[in-house]
Each structure stands twice: as C-alpha cells, then as structure tokens.
Scaffold this active site. Sequence first.
Site, short mmCIF file in Angstrom:
data_model
loop_
_atom_site.label_atom_id
_atom_site.label_comp_id
_atom_site.label_asym_id
_atom_site.label_seq_id
_atom_site.Cartn_x
_atom_site.Cartn_y
_atom_site.Cartn_z
N ASP A 3 46.62 44.88 37.23
CA ASP A 3 47.26 43.95 38.17
C ASP A 3 46.19 43.24 39.02
OD1 ASP A 3 46.70 46.45 39.46
OD2 ASP A 3 47.80 45.71 41.18
N HIS A 18 47.21 47.45 28.87
CA HIS A 18 48.04 46.90 29.95
C HIS A 18 47.10 46.27 30.97
CE1 HIS A 18 51.69 46.65 32.45
NE2 HIS A 18 50.88 46.89 33.47
N GLU A 37 46.78 51.44 30.42
CA GLU A 37 46.29 50.51 31.43
C GLU A 37 44.78 50.72 31.60
OE1 GLU A 37 48.53 50.34 35.13
OE2 GLU A 37 47.33 48.66 35.88
#
Length: 577
Positions: free
Chosen positions: A186, A501, A556
């Site tokens: 993110d 991810h 991730e």
Amino acid sequence: MNRSAPPRLTALAAATLLSASVCAHAASPLIKINQLGFLPASQKLAVVNAPDATRFAVVDAASGKTVFEGALGVPSTWDASGETVRLADFSALRTPGSYRLVIAGVPESAPFPVKADAYRELDAGAIRAYTLNRAGIALTPAVAGAYARPAGHPDTRVEIHPSAASAGRPAGTVISSPKGWYDAGDYNKYIVNSGISTYTLLAAYENFPAWFDKLALRLPESGNGLPDLLNEALWNLEWMATMQDPEDGGVYHKLTNKAFDGMVMPDKATAPRYVVQKNTAATLDFAATMAAASRVLAPFDKQNPGRSARYLAAAEAAWAWARSHPQVLYQQPADILTGGYGDKKVDDEFAWAAAELLATTGKAVYRAPAMAMAGSSEQTEPGWADVHMLGWITLTAQRTRPGVSEAATAAARPLLANADKLAARWQASPYRVSMARRDFVWGSNAVILNQAMMLVAAYRVQPQPAYLHAAQSALDYVLGRNGPGISFVTGFGTASPQHPHHRPSEADGIAAPVPGWLVGGPNPGQQDLKACPGPYPSALPALSYLDDVCSYASNEVAINWNAPLVYVAAALESLVK
Ligand SMILES: [Ca+2]
Ligand SMILES: [Ca+2]
C-alpha cells in the site's frame, strides 16, 4: 502486511490444520535448493523429497561431468510440510562453477552457482526495492529502468487529524511531511514499521561497512560521498524527522489516507493525507532509530553538517516525551481504515530506545532502562511489535563505545542463549531450518531471516560455526529450500513470485513484478480467504502459500521483511570465509 497484533499459531490450531490438510504440493520440485547458489566456503545443503533415494551427485551444469558424490542423510518427516525428506550435504565442493544436483529417478535441480559474491546482486536488489518504493519522487529510467514512473504522494500538504491535534497544531493544520518509503503493498507511511526497517538497514551498514562501501546501487544520490545504503536509509529518515511534533517531541503514528488506495500507480492515488495520533510506541521507535542514525551517520557529517546532532536531539526529545507519556497506546480512529500497527506492550520499545541512546551518547541515565529486558525471552526474533532484541544487537556490537560495556555484557547472555536455542532447533529440523512450526505466521519469511540476524549478532560475539550455518540455512530457505521450492524474492532465482500483493507491481503494465522484494511467505492463517477466490494449495503451515495478488496474507511485500534479507545477505558475504 499484518499490522494488527501479531498472531501466533497455537500448537493446537497447527495440529488441527495438519490433520485437515490435503496433499497438494505436486508442483513443488523434489530437490529443493538455494536457487542463487553458494559462496565457496558456505555450508551447502539441499533437501530431497525422495525418501527411497540414497545417493546424490553434483554435476557440472555444462558438461554433465560428476564433480561430487555423496550419501543422502537419513529420512525424516517435517511436520510443517508433511514431507519425508533427506539432506544432501556437499559443503566440501568449494570450486567455483555452475552445477546441478542429480539423483536417480528424480528430476534434476536447476543449475546453481558456487561463486564469490553469490549474493551481491540479491543484496543490491533487495535495497533497490526500497528505492522503487519511494514516495514523493519521480523514478527516472536511469535509476529504475523499466520500472520508471512519475512521482506520487508528494505529502507536502498533510492535515493534522483530530486524533493528533495539539494546542500548537489544531486539527486541520497543514504540515509538510515528504519522502519516506511506502510501507508495503500500500501507499501509506507508518512510523512503527519504519523504525525496525530503517534500523535494520543502519545496523547492516554499522556491522558490515566494508561490504556496503563497495555496493553501488545506482540511486539518484549515488556519488554524493555517502555509501548508497545510507543514501537509501536517509530517504526514510528525512521523512521520519518530519513526523515529530516540534512543540513537544511526540511522534505521530502514521501518515495515511483514510482508506487504502485502489490497485493503481502512485501518481494516480490522490486521496487526502493525514498524520494520526502521537503515541508511546511510535515515539520510542523514532527515538531508537534516530539515535542509531545519529551514530551511524556521524562519520559522514561533512556531507550534511549538523545532521548527526539534529538526529540525536530529535531522539532525546522523543525519549523525554515517552517518559512523560509512558502508556499512550495507539487507538485506530473510527474514520481511519489503513494499517493499525497497534502495540499494547511498550516495555520493549523503552528498552530498545534506551539501548540506542546509550550506545550513541554513553550517558549513564540510559543504562538501567537499556538493560531492563536483558533477560531470557520466549521470542526468538524481533518484529515490529517486539523490538527489545534490536537493542541486544546494538549493545553487543557497540560494546567498546564509552559507557556501553556493562549493558553489552548483560545483553550478550540472552543473545547467546537465544542463538543456542535457534541452533539446536536448526540442527534437529529435517529441513535444517531454525523455524518452529509456530513461526509460520503472517510474514514467516521475515521470521526466519530475523532469526538469522540474531544468529549473526551472536556469531559476532562468539563465533560458533553452527550460528553461521543456521543463518546460511535461513537464506537458503527463502531462496528455494522451502516447502513450495521457490525463491521467495521477486526477480531472483529460477522460480520466484510473479503476482505479489504490491500496487505498483499490479498496476504498472509490466508482466514481471517489481524486483527485489521478499514476499511474506507460507502462512496457514490464510486471513485473506475472503479476498482470494483461488484456494491455497495446502493448509499445511510450510505449504500454505499462494502466488496471487489477492493474497495479502502470504504474498504481500513489506519494508520490514526486506530489511533482514539485506542484513543477512551482507552478513554471509562478510563472515563466511
Ligand atoms: Ca512492543
Ligand atoms: Ca507488473
């Protein structure tokens, strides 16, 4: 990555998963080996999932000529994967070359090298992953090659969230807080996770400067008189410095959107940004990291006069705030939905910050708090929520600095006891890895590399060969000697994750993922099942891994996971002789 309280799989839960599992790992190779190969003096092990085989050979990859032959070890079943395996030990093969492992009746291994500097490109790539995850900078083709992209998230206009309001900075006040690394898949920036990540890179430099002095990384700052690893660390340190409230020394928890961005490139993500609640853990992680940075950067002060002193002053101001706010725990505000990184226990943050401040200043006031957690520990490796072992690394490594020796002696005892525990587990493991079954948690690949970092720290105090061999095995594990039999680092090895991810990897239109990232790895918790329609191949702890962008619980990437990879690769290059 996992930003909630770190889950630990209980023995009961693991046993349940084991009994409920199905055999679905047919795609794994039967010979599992470090795909990047070995240094000439490395211990060299492979795992062979062929219980009836008894002999192995190493052949020259080009000519097929046998260069080494040996007997496989006794078969043994690894409860984490359900496999019955034997070990091949060809440590005696020290001649540089390209080889394959050959066993009758089994597909041979891919070629692997034995060579000096076998992990140089890996280490450079693992650091450059941070470069490619920088906020607030356009990545040019000269720096990023095919992964060049426009700047995202300038963070020059960031609002004080109501949870962070103070008299001097009421809610809605706009501050500038640029630079830093995106934390993981993110685009938010978190002080708690920046602390352990940045410290680990600084410690890598502090412990192995000769290696990093000659590791050129093609950064925007390359050639400015600083070693490139420190240039990369500074990109995040300069951001961290802006996260301290200048009025009182407290440190904001994170710089964040209200909710996660979509799977878009950084420049397409334009949601408003906020800094959120000051708290004790973030402030102490900041104090520790800035104190370490002050010390490590001191020899380079000419490059930016006064920086080392500024970072120390920031660290001491943060320490003072934490002493007067010793139990302010992070509470995620209702309108903030990004990673929590909440930590309910801050005695370890106090111990670590004191250890760094003691090593940097030698001041007696830090000695007792630095020694407060120099007892035995059930935990065998550090993590973002449990950082006291980072202090052991610094205290023992900096034992000759003024004022440190007493605390260093106190830290050496649990450091060595922990290494003995890990080495015993490594020796007893069918895969020869230091992980217990309970270590297959969210980010398990970083668990084993952080164990390796602690083994290396112990080796630097007391050079037991088993400590270094176990650290080598940890690197072997993440590079191929693992359940799925893949290298868990994007872009490195003959088979590696293709769908991490990670927003840029997903959105950049390039087939190959952004290189140099360690993915989280096998995690039987499978907390992403709702997001992942495709089932995991197995529920067994060591095989519970899904190479799919949906799998934030096993695939991730994160800055705190790459950091021990950087450290351990450098350590082996520096220490294996
Ligand atoms: Ca803690
Ligand atoms: Ca891509």
